[in-house]
Write a protein that holds these residues in place. Structure first.
Motif, PDB file in Angstrom:
ATOM      1  N   TYR A 104       0.831  -1.199   0.000  1.00 12.69           N
ATOM      2  CA  TYR A 104       0.000   0.000   0.000  1.00 12.69           C
ATOM      3  C   TYR A 104       0.870   1.255   0.000  1.00 12.69           C
ATOM      4  O   TYR A 104       1.879   1.319   0.703  1.00 12.69           O
ATOM      5  CB  TYR A 104      -0.925  -0.005   1.213  1.00 12.69           C
ATOM      6  N   ARG A 105       0.464   2.231  -0.768  1.00 14.86           N
ATOM      7  CA  ARG A 105       1.245   3.462  -0.901  1.00 14.86           C
ATOM      8  C   ARG A 105       1.459   4.150   0.449  1.00 14.86           C
ATOM      9  O   ARG A 105       0.673   4.022   1.374  1.00 14.86           O
ATOM     10  CB  ARG A 105       0.530   4.425  -1.854  1.00 14.86           C
ATOM     11  N   GLU A 106       2.541   4.890   0.544  1.00 17.11           N
ATOM     12  CA  GLU A 106       2.788   5.747   1.696  1.00 17.11           C
ATOM     13  C   GLU A 106       2.729   7.196   1.234  1.00 17.11           C
ATOM     14  O   GLU A 106       2.994   7.492   0.070  1.00 17.11           O
ATOM     15  CB  GLU A 106       4.152   5.446   2.315  1.00 17.11           C
ATOM     16  N   ALA A 107       2.404   8.123   2.145  1.00 21.13           N
ATOM     17  CA  ALA A 107       2.226   9.513   1.722  1.00 21.13           C
ATOM     18  C   ALA A 107       2.460  10.465   2.882  1.00 21.13           C
ATOM     19  O   ALA A 107       2.443  10.075   4.060  1.00 21.13           O
ATOM     20  CB  ALA A 107       0.816   9.712   1.156  1.00 21.13           C
ATOM     21  N   ILE A 108       2.698  11.724   2.518  1.00 22.73           N
ATOM     22  CA  ILE A 108       2.672  12.827   3.474  1.00 22.73           C
ATOM     23  C   ILE A 108       1.736  13.892   2.920  1.00 22.73           C
ATOM     24  O   ILE A 108       1.525  13.995   1.710  1.00 22.73           O
ATOM     25  CB  ILE A 108       4.071  13.428   3.732  1.00 22.73           C
ATOM     26  N   THR A 109       1.178  14.688   3.816  1.00 24.91           N
ATOM     27  CA  THR A 109       0.308  15.798   3.441  1.00 24.91           C
ATOM     28  C   THR A 109       1.141  17.077   3.345  1.00 24.91           C
ATOM     29  O   THR A 109       2.024  17.312   4.159  1.00 24.91           O
ATOM     30  CB  THR A 109      -0.804  15.972   4.491  1.00 24.91           C
ATOM     31  N   LEU A 110       0.828  17.899   2.355  1.00 18.55           N
ATOM     32  CA  LEU A 110       1.599  19.108   2.105  1.00 18.55           C
ATOM     33  C   LEU A 110       0.955  20.366   2.659  1.00 18.55           C
ATOM     34  O   LEU A 110       1.624  21.391   2.805  1.00 18.55           O
ATOM     35  CB  LEU A 110       1.802  19.300   0.592  1.00 18.55           C
ATOM     36  N   ASP A 111      -0.322  20.331   2.972  1.00 22.02           N
ATOM     37  CA  ASP A 111      -1.093  21.551   3.192  1.00 22.02           C
ATOM     38  C   ASP A 111      -0.942  22.124   4.592  1.00 22.02           C
ATOM     39  O   ASP A 111      -1.188  21.451   5.599  1.00 22.02           O
ATOM     40  CB  ASP A 111      -2.570  21.278   2.907  1.00 22.02           C
ATOM     41  N   VAL A 112      -0.550  23.406   4.622  1.00 21.20           N
ATOM     42  CA  VAL A 112      -0.390  24.161   5.861  1.00 21.20           C
ATOM     43  C   VAL A 112      -1.676  24.927   6.133  1.00 21.20           C
ATOM     44  O   VAL A 112      -2.219  25.574   5.222  1.00 21.20           O
ATOM     45  CB  VAL A 112       0.791  25.150   5.745  1.00 21.20           C
ATOM     46  N   PRO A 113      -2.239  24.880   7.341  1.00 22.66           N
ATOM     47  CA  PRO A 113      -3.460  25.644   7.634  1.00 22.66           C
ATOM     48  C   PRO A 113      -3.280  27.131   7.300  1.00 22.66           C
ATOM     49  O   PRO A 113      -2.291  27.750   7.692  1.00 22.66           O
ATOM     50  CB  PRO A 113      -3.659  25.428   9.141  1.00 22.66           C
ATOM     51  N   GLY A 114      -4.228  27.662   6.549  1.00 24.17           N
ATOM     52  CA  GLY A 114      -4.189  29.081   6.184  1.00 24.17           C
ATOM     53  C   GLY A 114      -3.422  29.377   4.921  1.00 24.17           C
ATOM     54  O   GLY A 114      -3.707  30.353   4.234  1.00 24.17           O
ATOM     55  N   THR A 115      -2.430  28.566   4.601  1.00 25.42           N
ATOM     56  CA  THR A 115      -1.642  28.742   3.371  1.00 25.42           C
ATOM     57  C   THR A 115      -1.355  27.373   2.775  1.00 25.42           C
ATOM     58  O   THR A 115      -0.243  26.844   2.889  1.00 25.42           O
ATOM     59  CB  THR A 115      -0.317  29.488   3.635  1.00 25.42           C
ATOM     60  N   ALA A 116      -2.359  26.789   2.167  1.00 23.97           N
ATOM     61  CA  ALA A 116      -2.250  25.440   1.637  1.00 23.97           C
ATOM     62  C   ALA A 116      -1.320  25.404   0.420  1.00 23.97           C
ATOM     63  O   ALA A 116      -0.855  26.435  -0.075  1.00 23.97           O
ATOM     64  CB  ALA A 116      -3.635  24.915   1.264  1.00 23.97           C
ATOM     65  N   VAL A 117      -1.069  24.209  -0.066  1.00 22.44           N
ATOM     66  CA  VAL A 117      -0.270  23.969  -1.263  1.00 22.44           C
ATOM     67  C   VAL A 117      -1.213  23.480  -2.360  1.00 22.44           C
ATOM     68  O   VAL A 117      -2.132  22.703  -2.085  1.00 22.44           O
ATOM     69  CB  VAL A 117       0.822  22.920  -0.988  1.00 22.44           C
ATOM     70  N   ALA A 118      -0.993  23.933  -3.596  1.00 25.68           N
ATOM     71  CA  ALA A 118      -1.896  23.521  -4.670  1.00 25.68           C
ATOM     72  C   ALA A 118      -1.124  23.145  -5.929  1.00 25.68           C
ATOM     73  O   ALA A 118      -0.070  23.712  -6.226  1.00 25.68           O
ATOM     74  CB  ALA A 118      -2.890  24.639  -4.995  1.00 25.68           C
ATOM     75  N   ASP A 119      -1.683  22.197  -6.646  1.00 25.54           N
ATOM     76  CA  ASP A 119      -1.202  21.769  -7.961  1.00 25.54           C
ATOM     77  C   ASP A 119       0.284  21.411  -7.973  1.00 25.54           C
ATOM     78  O   ASP A 119       1.055  21.908  -8.797  1.00 25.54           O
ATOM     79  CB  ASP A 119      -1.490  22.847  -9.012  1.00 25.54           C
TER      80      ASP A 119
END
Length: 628
Positions: A284-299
């Motif tokens: 199963y794939r492993e992952a991390i989340t990139l999004d910072v509260p208030g200033t998320a990451v996109a595309d």
């Protein structure tokens, strides 16, 4: 035609340098220049008459991919809107050559002896091989592959390339030395980008249309296994680890929750991830989340790794930045993870995670051997940015052409790809309407007056000519539709009149490839011709609603597919132009292919009360629909 375009590039060179780019004439250099003038004059008239140079974005380069020579002396870029490859001397920061290489190039890699490039001519259905010789680019071979070639991977010896064919869900193997297509393999929908293990035995393919990574065993030429990315869309570039154990890639995830300010900020609507999948065994794939509260990451799109594998770097094109990670200490999570917001561990350690503001639209990236210098292809800045990832600063910017002020269409393009128009910059227009088209999910946009009534994303080509808009056709004002997209779907600020006009100007340009299911002269296959007759027949009755240039009558029809939760009754006849690009059909994505549409949910007997079509008629009709 390629020779004509090459001559135009020659003409743009300083007069004292033109002669060495021209073919030798037995009558001498002066005669060659006279021939050039005559040919160029005719060429310009021909190109202008066919509008090949009249594209609104063709004055820009728009680099999307970059490769760096092993010794770091040169770099090359694939330039999408100019249809060219640029060669840059790194030390001087000067473009030493630029060569036309088809229409809408999407990717390039070094190949053969390292002094050659292989480039995907996506709209032309070709892969081109170029030689680098004394600061110049020379065309060496062209391989016809068809069906929208996009991403590339090259074998360790440089002799073989693999390319994803997005329109047919295949990969193709190419013999670069012989300049020929060897074989194809079906891997899944939308194989945009791929990567090859260092020993050449395993090929990872990001199938965005199926939200999964396919791992191909190269010696047997079979899909060994696939790994699901639940809710995954828009899989980006791919990077293998040096030990061949993992392939790393960025992607976005859609979480199927109603669009509200709270849900967006929790990461419950759209979010960005980096994942890794095993190349040696199914896990199963492993992952991390990139999004910072208030200033998320996109595309997120581009990805690379330092040679010592200390750093993992990602280009976030929607939020105009480089993301820099210390790879060894990343908190990878498998089943049940990662969370919806960035792990606090990353926020506490600036060496573990950092953001470098770049502006524009950073896309492809390449890493230098010093393990700290990254070269970034910045689409909207029309340049290569040289970034020191340790000091977290832009060292210099290398322009690929003359500085040009953004026209209205270019301004609209910038808005379309800018996630900062959404709440806390979580997603852009492109996140859902990938390059103005569609993605692989049914989504709840809140644009139809009801929650959790999922709708497939409608493409934006021919937008001003295919009203009314939305699946239920309630929207008859395109300006108002644009306003609701920014304020309701994106929960962002209201777009200014100038921004709305600019984005509509951009969306009204022709940004899509010629249909790869037609012959090069635009003619239909024999099966598609038969399918056209079926389409227009009273038995199929397709043309009674899907009529006109865009195969829509612009009316609302009740075809028996509604739900009690729908705010509106009936559905707006969707245009069928470019339907081959879709992987989910009907308003709620209940059909997975055109055959299922025509034999089950939207069959002639269900919609029109006529007879069922035969298998041969269905096959021919599908061939015709794919050709539209």
């Amino acid at each position: 035609m390629e020779m004509i375009i090459h001559l135009i590039f020659v003409f743009c060179y300083p007069a004292n340098n033109r002669q060495k780019l021209l073919p030798k004439s037995p009558l001498g250099g002066c005669h060659s220049m006279k021939i050039l003038a005559q040919v160029l004059s005719a060429a310009l008239l021909l190109l202008l008459s066919t509008e090949l140079l009249a594209g609104p974005l063709s004055e820009y380069r728009s680099p999307v991919a970059v490769v760096l020579a092993k010794d770091g002396h040169w770099l090359a870029t694939a330039n999408q809107t100019s249809g060219s490859v640029s060669l840059v001397d790194v030390a001087s920061g000067q473009v030493t050559d630029e060569l036309a290489c088809g229409t809408h190039p999407s990717f390039l890699q070094k190949c053969l002896d390292g002094q050659h490039l292989v480039v995907t001519d996506t709209f032309g259905g070709k892969v081109r091989i170029l030689e680098i010789n004394d600061g110049k680019l020379l065309p060496k071979a062209t391989i016809e592959v068809g069906f929208e070639p996009t991403g590339l991977a090259v074998s360790p010896d440089g002799q073989t390339a693999y390319v994803g064919l997005v329109a047919t869900g295949e990969i193709a193997q190419l013999d670069l030395a012989a300049g020929k297509l060897v074989r194809k393999l079906e891997v899944g929908a939308w194989p945009r980008y791929l990567a090859l293990s260092p020993d050449g035995s395993r090929l990872a393919v990001g199938c965005s249309g199926e939200s999964r990574i396919a791992i191909v065993d190269v010696p047997t030429w079979e899909v060994a296994y696939t790994e699901k990315l639940s809710g995954g869309i828009n899989i980006g570039h791919m990077q293998c680890s040096a030990d061949g154990k993992y392939v790393y890639f960025p992607w976005m995830i859609y979480r199927s929750n109603p669009i509200s300010r709270d849900n967006i900020r929790r990461g419950w609507v759209l979010g960005s991830r980096i994942g890794r999948v095993r190349l040696d065994d199914s896990e199963y794939r492993e992952a991390i989340t990139l999004d910072v509260p208030g200033t998320a990451v996109a595309d997120p799109l581009g990805i690379t790794m330092s040679g010592d594998e200390k750093r993992l770097i990602v280009a976030a094109s929607g939020t105009h930045e480089l993301l820099v990670y210390r790879r060894a200490d990343l908190p990878w999570e498998g089943i049940g993870g990662p969370g919806d917001l960035i792990d606090p561990k990353l926020m506490r350690d600036p060496d573990l995670f950092g953001r470098i503001e770049l502006g524009g639209r950073p896309m492809g990236i390449a890493m230098a051997d010093d393990n700290r210098t990254v070269y970034v292809a910045n689409y909207l800045k029309d340049n290569i940015q040289v970034v020191d990832i340790e000091s977290r600063e832009i060292v210099r910017e290398i322009p690929l052409g003359p500085s040009i002020s953004a026209n209205q269409i270019r301004q609209g393009e910038a808005v379309f790809y800018d996630a900062r128009h959404s709440l806390d910059q979580w997603y852009s227009c492109h996140s859902c309407h990938y390059n103005g088209g569609v993605n692989s999910k049914a989504m709840d946009t809140w644009n139809d007056g009801s929650a959790l009534t999922m709708k497939t994303v409608l493409p934006l080509d021919n937008l001003s000519k295919t009203g009314p808009w939305t699946w239920h056709g309630w929207q008859v004002d395109l300006n108002d539709a644009m306003h609701k997209s920014f304020t309701t779907t994106m929960q962002g600020r209201r777009a200014s009149e100038e921004e709305k006009e600019a984005i509509l100007a951009y969306l009204n340009t022709d940004r899509f490839p010629p249909n790869p299911f037609r012959a090069k002269d635009g003619s239909l296959s024999a099966a598609a011709q038969r399918g056209k007759r079926v389409f227009e027949s009273s038995d199929a009755n397709c043309a009674s609603c899907h009529s006109g240039d865009y195969f829509t009558d612009g009316k609302i029809h009740d075809v028996g597919l509604g739900a009690d939760e729908d705010q509106y009754e009936g559905f707006n006849t969707p245009a069928l132009v470019g339907i081959y690009r879709k992987v989910r059909f009907l308003h709620d994505a209940r059909a997975r292919n055109l055959e299922e549409v025509l034999t089950d949910f939207h069959s002639p007997e269900e919609v029109s009360g006529t007879r069922a079509l035969t298998e041969e008629e269905i096959s021919d009709l599908v061939s015709y629909l794919k050709s539209l």
